[in-house]
Design a protein around this motif. Structure first.
Motif, PDB file in Angstrom:
ATOM      1  N   VAL A  82       0.842  -1.208   0.000  1.00 57.00           N
ATOM      2  CA  VAL A  82       0.000   0.000   0.000  1.00 57.00           C
ATOM      3  C   VAL A  82       0.874   1.256   0.000  1.00 57.00           C
ATOM      4  CG1 VAL A  82      -1.634   1.352   1.363  1.00 57.00           C
ATOM      5  CG2 VAL A  82      -1.986  -1.095   1.071  1.00 57.00           C
ATOM      6  N   PHE A  83       1.806   1.324   0.934  1.00 57.02           N
ATOM      7  CA  PHE A  83       2.642   2.527   1.040  1.00 57.02           C
ATOM      8  C   PHE A  83       3.633   2.625  -0.118  1.00 57.02           C
ATOM      9  CE2 PHE A  83       1.619   1.975   5.687  1.00 57.02           C
ATOM     10  CZ  PHE A  83       0.756   3.052   5.738  1.00 57.02           C
ATOM     11  N   ALA A  84       4.095   1.482  -0.616  1.00 58.06           N
ATOM     12  CA  ALA A  84       5.005   1.519  -1.757  1.00 58.06           C
ATOM     13  C   ALA A  84       4.307   2.062  -2.997  1.00 58.06           C
ATOM     14  CB  ALA A  84       5.555   0.120  -2.028  1.00 58.06           C
ATOM     15  N   VAL A  85       3.103   1.554  -3.275  1.00 59.43           N
ATOM     16  CA  VAL A  85       2.358   2.030  -4.448  1.00 59.43           C
ATOM     17  C   VAL A  85       1.964   3.490  -4.276  1.00 59.43           C
ATOM     18  CG1 VAL A  85       0.208   1.759  -5.743  1.00 59.43           C
ATOM     19  CG2 VAL A  85       1.536  -0.253  -5.105  1.00 59.43           C
ATOM     20  N   ALA A  86       1.552   3.872  -3.064  1.00 56.78           N
ATOM     21  CA  ALA A  86       1.199   5.277  -2.819  1.00 56.78           C
ATOM     22  C   ALA A  86       2.397   6.184  -3.068  1.00 56.78           C
ATOM     23  CB  ALA A  86       0.690   5.452  -1.394  1.00 56.78           C
ATOM     24  N   ALA A  87       3.580   5.769  -2.612  1.00 57.95           N
ATOM     25  CA  ALA A  87       4.786   6.572  -2.833  1.00 57.95           C
ATOM     26  C   ALA A  87       5.115   6.673  -4.311  1.00 57.95           C
ATOM     27  CB  ALA A  87       5.959   5.961  -2.067  1.00 57.95           C
ATOM     28  N   VAL A  88       4.940   5.576  -5.041  1.00 53.61           N
ATOM     29  CA  VAL A  88       5.193   5.602  -6.483  1.00 53.61           C
ATOM     30  C   VAL A  88       4.252   6.579  -7.181  1.00 53.61           C
ATOM     31  CG1 VAL A  88       5.069   4.242  -8.604  1.00 53.61           C
ATOM     32  CG2 VAL A  88       6.180   3.289  -6.592  1.00 53.61           C
ATOM     33  N   VAL A  89       2.969   6.538  -6.826  1.00 53.08           N
ATOM     34  CA  VAL A  89       1.986   7.438  -7.446  1.00 53.08           C
ATOM     35  C   VAL A  89       2.324   8.898  -7.146  1.00 53.08           C
ATOM     36  CG1 VAL A  89      -0.434   8.157  -7.401  1.00 53.08           C
ATOM     37  CG2 VAL A  89       0.141   5.732  -7.471  1.00 53.08           C
ATOM     38  N   ILE A  90       2.682   9.197  -5.902  1.00 60.45           N
ATOM     39  CA  ILE A  90       3.011  10.572  -5.530  1.00 60.45           C
ATOM     40  C   ILE A  90       4.245  11.051  -6.279  1.00 60.45           C
ATOM     41  CG2 ILE A  90       3.749  12.054  -3.629  1.00 60.45           C
ATOM     42  CD1 ILE A  90       2.121  10.243  -1.766  1.00 60.45           C
ATOM     43  N   MET A  91       5.293  10.223  -6.318  1.00 62.71           N
ATOM     44  CA  MET A  91       6.525  10.627  -6.997  1.00 62.71           C
ATOM     45  C   MET A  91       6.304  10.817  -8.491  1.00 62.71           C
ATOM     46  SD  MET A  91       9.607   8.560  -5.065  1.00 62.71           S
ATOM     47  CE  MET A  91       8.895   6.945  -5.331  1.00 62.71           C
ATOM     48  N   LEU A  92       5.531   9.927  -9.117  1.00 58.76           N
ATOM     49  CA  LEU A  92       5.245  10.080 -10.546  1.00 58.76           C
ATOM     50  C   LEU A  92       4.442  11.342 -10.809  1.00 58.76           C
ATOM     51  CD1 LEU A  92       4.417   6.423 -11.656  1.00 58.76           C
ATOM     52  CD2 LEU A  92       6.440   7.755 -12.242  1.00 58.76           C
ATOM     53  N   ALA A  93       3.477  11.646  -9.927  1.00 58.07           N
ATOM     54  CA  ALA A  93       2.649  12.844 -10.107  1.00 58.07           C
ATOM     55  C   ALA A  93       3.487  14.112  -9.993  1.00 58.07           C
ATOM     56  CB  ALA A  93       1.519  12.856  -9.080  1.00 58.07           C
ATOM     57  N   ILE A  94       4.394  14.155  -9.001  1.00 58.32           N
ATOM     58  CA  ILE A  94       5.254  15.334  -8.833  1.00 58.32           C
ATOM     59  C   ILE A  94       6.230  15.454  -9.995  1.00 58.32           C
ATOM     60  CG2 ILE A  94       7.037  16.359  -7.390  1.00 58.32           C
ATOM     61  CD1 ILE A  94       5.621  15.196  -4.968  1.00 58.32           C
ATOM     62  N   ALA A  95       6.807  14.312 -10.418  1.00 56.21           N
ATOM     63  CA  ALA A  95       7.762  14.343 -11.528  1.00 56.21           C
ATOM     64  C   ALA A  95       7.085  14.782 -12.822  1.00 56.21           C
ATOM     65  CB  ALA A  95       8.389  12.963 -11.713  1.00 56.21           C
ATOM     66  N   GLU A  96       5.885  14.279 -13.085  1.00 53.18           N
ATOM     67  CA  GLU A  96       5.175  14.658 -14.309  1.00 53.18           C
ATOM     68  C   GLU A  96       4.764  16.122 -14.272  1.00 53.18           C
ATOM     69  OE1 GLU A  96       3.866  13.596 -18.131  1.00 53.18           O
ATOM     70  OE2 GLU A  96       5.102  12.536 -16.658  1.00 53.18           O
ATOM     71  N   GLY A  97       4.364  16.603 -13.085  1.00 48.97           N
ATOM     72  CA  GLY A  97       4.012  18.019 -12.959  1.00 48.97           C
ATOM     73  C   GLY A  97       5.211  18.921 -13.195  1.00 48.97           C
ATOM     74  N   ALA A  98       6.371  18.539 -12.646  1.00 47.23           N
ATOM     75  CA  ALA A  98       7.592  19.327 -12.868  1.00 47.23           C
ATOM     76  C   ALA A  98       7.988  19.317 -14.332  1.00 47.23           C
ATOM     77  CB  ALA A  98       8.727  18.783 -12.001  1.00 47.23           C
ATOM     78  N   LYS A  99       7.809  18.170 -14.985  1.00 47.32           N
ATOM     79  CA  LYS A  99       8.146  18.072 -16.410  1.00 47.32           C
ATOM     80  C   LYS A  99       7.276  19.016 -17.235  1.00 47.32           C
ATOM     81  CE  LYS A  99       7.249  15.086 -20.324  1.00 47.32           C
ATOM     82  NZ  LYS A  99       6.599  13.842 -20.751  1.00 47.32           N
ATOM     83  N   LYS A 100       5.958  18.995 -16.988  1.00 47.71           N
ATOM     84  CA  LYS A 100       5.060  19.852 -17.763  1.00 47.71           C
ATOM     85  C   LYS A 100       5.344  21.327 -17.510  1.00 47.71           C
ATOM     86  CE  LYS A 100       1.196  16.669 -18.365  1.00 47.71           C
ATOM     87  NZ  LYS A 100      -0.266  16.467 -18.165  1.00 47.71           N
ATOM     88  N   LYS A 101       5.663  21.668 -16.259  1.00 45.39           N
ATOM     89  CA  LYS A 101       5.959  23.066 -15.958  1.00 45.39           C
ATOM     90  C   LYS A 101       7.225  23.520 -16.663  1.00 45.39           C
ATOM     91  CE  LYS A 101       6.389  26.314 -12.126  1.00 45.39           C
ATOM     92  NZ  LYS A 101       6.321  26.485 -10.652  1.00 45.39           N
ATOM     93  N   THR A 102       8.232  22.644 -16.674  1.00 40.40           N
ATOM     94  CA  THR A 102       9.485  22.980 -17.355  1.00 40.40           C
ATOM     95  C   THR A 102       9.258  23.180 -18.842  1.00 40.40           C
ATOM     96  OG1 THR A 102      10.754  21.722 -15.727  1.00 40.40           O
ATOM     97  CG2 THR A 102      11.831  22.211 -17.816  1.00 40.40           C
ATOM     98  N   LEU A 103       8.498  22.267 -19.465  1.00 39.34           N
ATOM     99  CA  LEU A 103       8.241  22.372 -20.899  1.00 39.34           C
ATOM    100  C   LEU A 103       7.442  23.631 -21.222  1.00 39.34           C
ATOM    101  CD1 LEU A 103       7.425  18.654 -21.821  1.00 39.34           C
ATOM    102  CD2 LEU A 103       9.547  19.921 -22.201  1.00 39.34           C
ATOM    103  N   GLU A 104       6.490  23.979 -20.352  1.00 40.36           N
ATOM    104  CA  GLU A 104       5.715  25.205 -20.579  1.00 40.36           C
ATOM    105  C   GLU A 104       6.601  26.433 -20.487  1.00 40.36           C
ATOM    106  OE1 GLU A 104       2.499  25.304 -17.873  1.00 40.36           O
ATOM    107  OE2 GLU A 104       1.375  23.678 -18.863  1.00 40.36           O
ATOM    108  N   GLN A 105       7.512  26.438 -19.520  1.00 39.16           N
ATOM    109  CA  GLN A 105       8.387  27.596 -19.367  1.00 39.16           C
ATOM    110  C   GLN A 105       9.356  27.714 -20.535  1.00 39.16           C
ATOM    111  OE1 GLN A 105       9.971  26.849 -15.447  1.00 39.16           O
ATOM    112  NE2 GLN A 105       8.538  28.268 -14.516  1.00 39.16           N
ATOM    113  N   ILE A 106       9.865  26.579 -21.002  1.00 41.50           N
ATOM    114  CA  ILE A 106      10.739  26.622 -22.174  1.00 41.50           C
ATOM    115  C   ILE A 106       9.940  27.055 -23.394  1.00 41.50           C
ATOM    116  CG2 ILE A 106      12.148  25.203 -23.723  1.00 41.50           C
ATOM    117  CD1 ILE A 106      13.011  23.593 -21.312  1.00 41.50           C
TER     118      ILE A 106
END
Length: 417
Positions: A37-61
């Motif tokens: 449960v906690f492993a999958v939750a951590a994976v989902v949170i990390m993927l969500a933050i990483a994907e959000g940072a990626k989209k923000k970076t691409l938008e700024q570029i």
């Protein structure tokens, strides 16, 4: 192979039996799935933050323009670019640089801007307003969008009209101050002819270059006359140039040619900085690749810990149900049936843990977005990836206990009390 065929052919029946077996020890099953449960939750949170940072970076570029080259002054000291023409500072960007760069092949357009800081009488001297003296081509070069009105026109620049365009936040502040469409700079009236759409917070960005805060800026005409206007001024020197090129495939050679042209005009003194957004994009992709490796390592470690917990639960189940295994073998159950049964229990545990972990992860990611104001992006592929990873952990961690159960001698198993 026989156990796999048995599992797929009798999957619903096996999972039903697995559910009944796990229901007999609910607390132990729940505690065993907490790791997943906690492993999958951590994976989902990390993927969500990483994907959000990626989209923000691409938008700024994208806001900088992947087909653009930005050149800025890199002067040190406290000189204000808005008064540079009157000090005749030779190292600032100027018309000689524009004329030289225009001759380069592949250059489509050059937009220039001069920065300054002024006080609007309506807001008082405690509020310093960032002004950008521009021409009409700056509007398209920076991807600006209007909420109402129009942008600075070339006629405004040619005739030094006292007009301005306001950012969304600045316009709101002026409305709150009672402005009626005219602002005053050091007593000089400027007619507001347009307001930009909001661009959002640009304060925190992962790029090695700060983006302009257009929401709190004022745009005025870049006059072609060397006047002493408090805002517009002359255009002999600039703060920044935006060079649009014809084909992004040649952005490397063109940027080198621009660099050489600027050095030639300065006798080799590199008192400017060049920003190539396309190169920033490549750097961002490389950094994201490294981040994905780190993220995968963390996720793998968490899932491994969860898998160990599942294996412990399954080994306990096998040891407690030795007599049951012997009875099944005695009435005709094959090794494949025993393997499929215990493998079904392991997979069911991890699937339930994965679903619960996804729910917790999504809720936590939304909480991060709401409370910490970090951008997150939850995609279906990340949720399915987390679920499939949990299923994989169930298969891997359940194989050994299932094989151990299947290898029991029926006669010895029946002797267990």
């Amino acid at each position: 192979m026989n156990s796999i065929n048995t599992f797929w052919s009798r999957g619903p029946h096996i999972l039903g039996q697995a559910w009944k077996a796990l229901s007999m020890h609910r607390l132990r099953s729940l505690l065993g799935t907490l790791g997943i449960v906690f492993a999958v939750a951590a994976v989902v949170i990390m993927l969500a933050i990483a994907e959000g940072a990626k989209k923000k970076t691409l938008e700024q570029i994208g806001g900088l323009g992947s087909d653009s080259i930005l050149v800025r002054n890199s002067r040190t000291g406290n000189e204000d670019a808005s008064v540079a023409p009157f000090y005749n500072i030779p190292d600032l960007l100027g018309n000689r640089d524009v004329d030289a760069i225009k001759q380069l092949p592949g250059v489509l357009q050059i937009s220039v801007v001069r920065e300054g800081n002024v006080f609007f009488d309506e807001l008082g001297e405690s509020n310093v307003i960032h002004t950008l003296a521009v021409r009409y081509d700056y509007f398209a070069a920076r991807g600006l969008r209007l909420a109402r009105g129009r942008f600075i026109s070339d006629i405004d620049a040619q005739n030094a009209h006292q007009v301005c365009v306001l950012g969304a936040e600045l316009s709101k502040h002026l409305r709150d101050a009672g402005s009626d469409g005219t602002v005053h700079v050091a007593g000089s009236p400027y007619r507001v002819v347009g307001v930009l759409r909001p661009r959002g917070d640009r304060g925190s960005n992962p790029l090695p270059v700060a983006l302009r805060d257009f929401d709190n800026a004022a745009f005025v005409p870049l006059s072609e006359m060397n006047g002493t206007n408090a805002v517009a001024g002359g255009d002999e020197y600039f703060s920044e140039m935006i060079i649009k090129i014809s084909d992004t495939r040649f952005i490397g050679p063109i940027s080198k040619a621009v660099h050489h042209a600027l050095l030639w005009n300065r006798d080799g003194a590199e008192n400017f900085e060049m920003i190539v957004p396309n190169e920033l994009l490549s750097q961002a992709r490389q950094a994201r690749g490294l981040f994905n490796v780190i993220l995968g390592s963390i996720a793998g470690t968490l899932l491994l810990v969860g898998g160990v917990g599942i294996m412990n639960i399954m080994l306990a189940n096998v040891s407690e149900r030795t007599r049951e295994i012997g009875i099944r073998r005695a009435v005709g159950a094959s090794r494949g049936h025993i393997v499929a049964h215990f493998l079904g229990e392991s997979i069911l545990l991890t699937v339930l843990g994965g679903i619960l972990g996804i729910g917790i992860g999504v809720f936590a990611a939304l909480g991060v977005n709401f409370f910490l104001q970090w951008r997150v992006s939850i995609s279906l592929w990340s949720l399915f990836s987390a679920l499939f990873m949990s299923i994989g952990v169930g298969v891997v961690s359940g194989i050994y206990p299932a094989m151990k159960a299947a290898d029991m001698d029926p006669v010895d198993a029946l002797r267990q009390i």
